[in-house]
Design an enzyme around this catalytic site. Structure first.
Site, mmCIF file in Angstrom:
data_model
loop_
_atom_site.group_PDB
_atom_site.id
_atom_site.type_symbol
_atom_site.label_atom_id
_atom_site.label_comp_id
_atom_site.label_asym_id
_atom_site.label_seq_id
_atom_site.Cartn_x
_atom_site.Cartn_y
_atom_site.Cartn_z
ATOM 1 N N GLU A 78 20.622 24.628 28.027
ATOM 2 C CA GLU A 78 20.590 24.378 26.588
ATOM 3 C C GLU A 78 19.190 23.946 26.163
ATOM 4 O O GLU A 78 18.674 22.927 26.657
ATOM 5 C CB GLU A 78 21.613 23.301 26.205
ATOM 6 C CG GLU A 78 21.739 23.110 24.706
ATOM 7 C CD GLU A 78 22.848 22.144 24.331
ATOM 8 O OE1 GLU A 78 22.747 21.530 23.263
ATOM 9 O OE2 GLU A 78 23.813 22.004 25.113
ATOM 10 N N LYS A 261 29.785 13.769 25.214
ATOM 11 C CA LYS A 261 29.216 15.033 25.688
ATOM 12 C C LYS A 261 27.707 15.024 25.534
ATOM 13 O O LYS A 261 26.975 15.501 26.413
ATOM 14 C CB LYS A 261 29.836 16.198 24.912
ATOM 15 C CG LYS A 261 29.488 17.585 25.479
ATOM 16 C CD LYS A 261 28.258 18.175 24.835
ATOM 17 C CE LYS A 261 27.958 19.578 25.383
ATOM 18 N NZ LYS A 261 26.707 20.133 24.819
ATOM 19 N N ASP A 277 26.427 15.882 42.768
ATOM 20 C CA ASP A 277 27.707 16.535 42.526
ATOM 21 C C ASP A 277 28.197 16.226 41.113
ATOM 22 O O ASP A 277 28.664 15.115 40.843
ATOM 23 C CB ASP A 277 28.714 16.030 43.574
ATOM 24 C CG ASP A 277 30.056 16.750 43.509
ATOM 25 O OD1 ASP A 277 30.336 17.413 42.490
ATOM 26 O OD2 ASP A 277 30.822 16.645 44.484
ATOM 27 N N HIS A 375 18.422 21.961 16.732
ATOM 28 C CA HIS A 375 19.047 22.891 17.669
ATOM 29 C C HIS A 375 18.587 24.318 17.425
ATOM 30 O O HIS A 375 18.195 25.035 18.345
ATOM 31 C CB HIS A 375 20.574 22.829 17.527
ATOM 32 C CG HIS A 375 21.186 21.765 18.381
ATOM 33 N ND1 HIS A 375 22.490 21.805 18.820
ATOM 34 C CD2 HIS A 375 20.672 20.623 18.894
ATOM 35 C CE1 HIS A 375 22.757 20.751 19.553
ATOM 36 N NE2 HIS A 375 21.671 20.014 19.599
#
Length: 423
Positions: A78, A261, A277, A375
Site C-alpha cells: 500500500e 487496521k 510471523d 491516499h
C-alpha cells in the site's frame, strides 16, 4: 536526520544509508541487485515451492524512539503506509519522540488435560512436582537456559467439563520461541502423563499458546499542538478532533476495527520486513482485544495545560530477532541491520512506535483534509502501472493524474497514450 529523504533516488537512499553506517557494503549491493532466494532456501522454507512473491520494501524515517534515531524498514503493497509512518514520526520527533513504558517477552506453553474429576488432587500433584517439571523443561531445551532464558512461571488453571491446564511461561530470549515452546510443552506433557496423572486423566494436547498475554509492549508519545496545525485548523482544533475521534472508536467497534487496521498497517509492515510471523501477531491482537476494556488499541488524550496531544499504545507483539524465517531470509537480516541489530525488547518498541505513528497520521488526515487526499496522490502510481506505463512513463502519468482529480484507470490509459503519441 536528513531532510526529504523520500525525494532521493533508490540508489541514492541506499548510498546515504551505507555512508551513515546503517548498511554494510554487502547489504547495499544486495538491495541494489535485488538478489532472489536460492533454490535450496526456497525448497527448505515451504512445501511445493514455485517461486518468490515480491513486495516493495522501503524505510520510514524521522523515528526517534527512547532517544535513538531509526530508519525503519517496512514491507507493504500500500503506497500510503510508509509515507504515513514517516509523517506521524516526524511530528512526534519534533515533540520529543516515542517513549517505551513497559515491555514483557514471555511465551506461554500449554499442557491441556481432560478427564479431570478431582481438581484439588491434580493441583496438589502438579504443585508438588514443580521441581521435577522445571528439570524436564531444562532437559528439553538446555541451550535456552545457557542463553539466559527458560521457565519463569508455572500456573495451574481449571475449567468446566473436566478440563485443566498447566501453563508454562517461558522466556525465549531473542526468539519468538514457537518451536522451543512446543518442544518444552510436549516434554512436560509426556512426563506428567507418565508420572502424575491418574485414572481417566489424559494429556489432550501440549502446544504453545498464541495469546500474547505476557508478550506486550506499551509506548507513548506527545505531540505539540504546533505540529498538528493545518492551513484551515489550529493545532489545538486538530488535537481536539483527534482525541474525539479516538474516543468515539472506544464506543463503536465498527470504527475501532478501522482504526486498529490503520495501526496494524505499520505493525505488519515492520513485522514482515523483519521476517516475523504476521499470523501470530494477528492471533495475539485478536485475543488481546477480546479481553480488553476498550475495542481500540490506542488512546489519544488532550492536555490543554501543556498544549500537547498525548498518545499511548499497548499491543501484544509475539516477535523475535532470531530463529525461523528471520535467519533464512537475507532481507530480514538487512532489516535488522538497518535497525542497528536491536534487542527483541527494542524491536518490540520500534514496531509499536510505527503503529502509533501510522495511527496519528491517519487520524490527523481524517479530521482535516480527509483520508482520500493523501491516499489518492500516492495511489496514482499504481493506476499508471495498471494502465501499462513503464519506466519514465510511470512518473509522468502519475504527475498528470495528481493534477486531474478524480483519477481513474480510464484517465491513466488516456494520459499514457498522450505521452506515447508525443514520442
Amino acid at each position: 536526520m536528513i531532510m526529504k529523504f523520500y525525494q532521493l533516488s533508490r540508489a541514492d537512499r541506499l548510498t546515504w544509508l551505507k555512508q551513515a553506517g546503517y548498511l554494510t557494503d554487502e547489504s547495499e549491493q544486495r538491495l541494489l541487485a535485488q538478489t532472489p532466494l536460492a533454490e535450496a532456501v526456497l525448497s527448505a522454507m515451504v512445501e511445493n515451492s514455485l517461486s518468490e512473491f515480491g513486495l516493495p520494501m522501503g524505510v520510514a524515517d524521522h523515528f526517534l524512539i527512547d532517544g535513538h534515531e531509526y530508519f525503519v524498514p517496512m514491507v507493504t503493497e500500500e503506497p500510503s503506509v510508509i509515507a504515513a509512518a514517516s509523517n506521524g514520526a516526524k511530528r512526534v520527533a519534533a515533540s520529543g519522540g516515542f517513549q517505551t513504558v513497559e515491555v514483557s517477552h514471555l511465551l506461554k506453553a500449554q499442557v491441556i488435560i481432560n478427564g479431570v474429576t478431582n481438581q484439588v488432587s491434580l493441583t496438589k500433584r502438579l504443585t508438588d512436582a514443580q521441581s521435577a517439571i522445571e528439570t524436564v523443561v531444562i532437559e528439553a531445551h538446555p541451550s535456552l537456559q545457557k542463553r539466559g532464558g527458560g521457565l519463569r512461571q508455572i500456573e495451574i488453571n481449571h475449567f468446566a467439563d473436566g478440563y485443566s491446564e498447566l501453563a508454562l511461561w517461558i522466556d525465549p530470549v531473542a526468539a519468538f520461541g514457537a518451536n522451543m515452546a512446543n518442544t518444552i510443552a510436549e516434554a512436560v506433557g509426556t512426563y506428567i502423563q507418565q508420572a502424575l496423572l491418574k485414572k481417566d486423566e489424559q494429556v489432550l494436547a501440549a502446544v504453545l499458546s498464541n495469546s500474547g498475554e505476557k508478550m506486550t509492549v506499551t509506548v507513548t508519545c506527545q505531540v505539540d499542538f504546533t505540529q498538528l496545525a493545518t492551513a484551515e485548523f489550529s493545532g489545538q482544533q486538530v488535537a481536539l478532533k483527534i482525541a474525539a475521534l479516538n474516543h468515539y472508536a472506544a464506543l463503536d467497534i465498527d470504527r475501532a476495527a478501522t482504526e486498529n487496521k490503520g495501526i496494524l498497517n505499520g505493525i505488519f509492515a515492520v513485522g514482515l520486513a523483519t521476517g516475523n510471523d504476521l499470523r501470530a501477531i494477528s492471533a495475539a491482537v485478536t485475543d488481546y482485544l477480546c479481553g480488553a476494556n476498550r475495542p481500540v488499541l490506542s488512546t489519544w488524550q488532550l492536555d490543554q495545560h501543556a498544549e500537547v496531544l498525548r498518545g499511548r499504545l499497548t499491543i501484544p507483539l509475539p516477535v523475535g530477532r532470531v530463529g525461523g524465517a528471520i535467519n533464512s531470509l537475507p532481507n530480514a537480516q538487512v532489516s535488522l541491520e538497518l535497525l542497528q541489530h536491536p534487542s527483541v525488547e527494542t524491536l518490540m518498541s520500534i514496531i509499536a512506535s510505527v503503529g502509533l505513528a501510522n495511527n496519528l497520521a491517519a487520524l490527523r488526515a481524517l479530521v482535516t483534509n480527509g483520508i482520500q487526499a493523501g491516499h489518492m496522490a500516492l495511489q496514482t502510481a499504481n493506476l499508471a502501472i495498471q494502465a501499462g506505463a513503464t519506466g519514465e512513463e510511470i512518473g509522468w502519468v502519475q504527475q498528470q493524474l495528481n493534477q486531474h482529480q478524480p483519477a481513474n484507470l480510464a484517465l491513466a490509459q488516456q494520459l499514457l497514450q498522450q505521452f506515447r503519441n508525443r514520442g
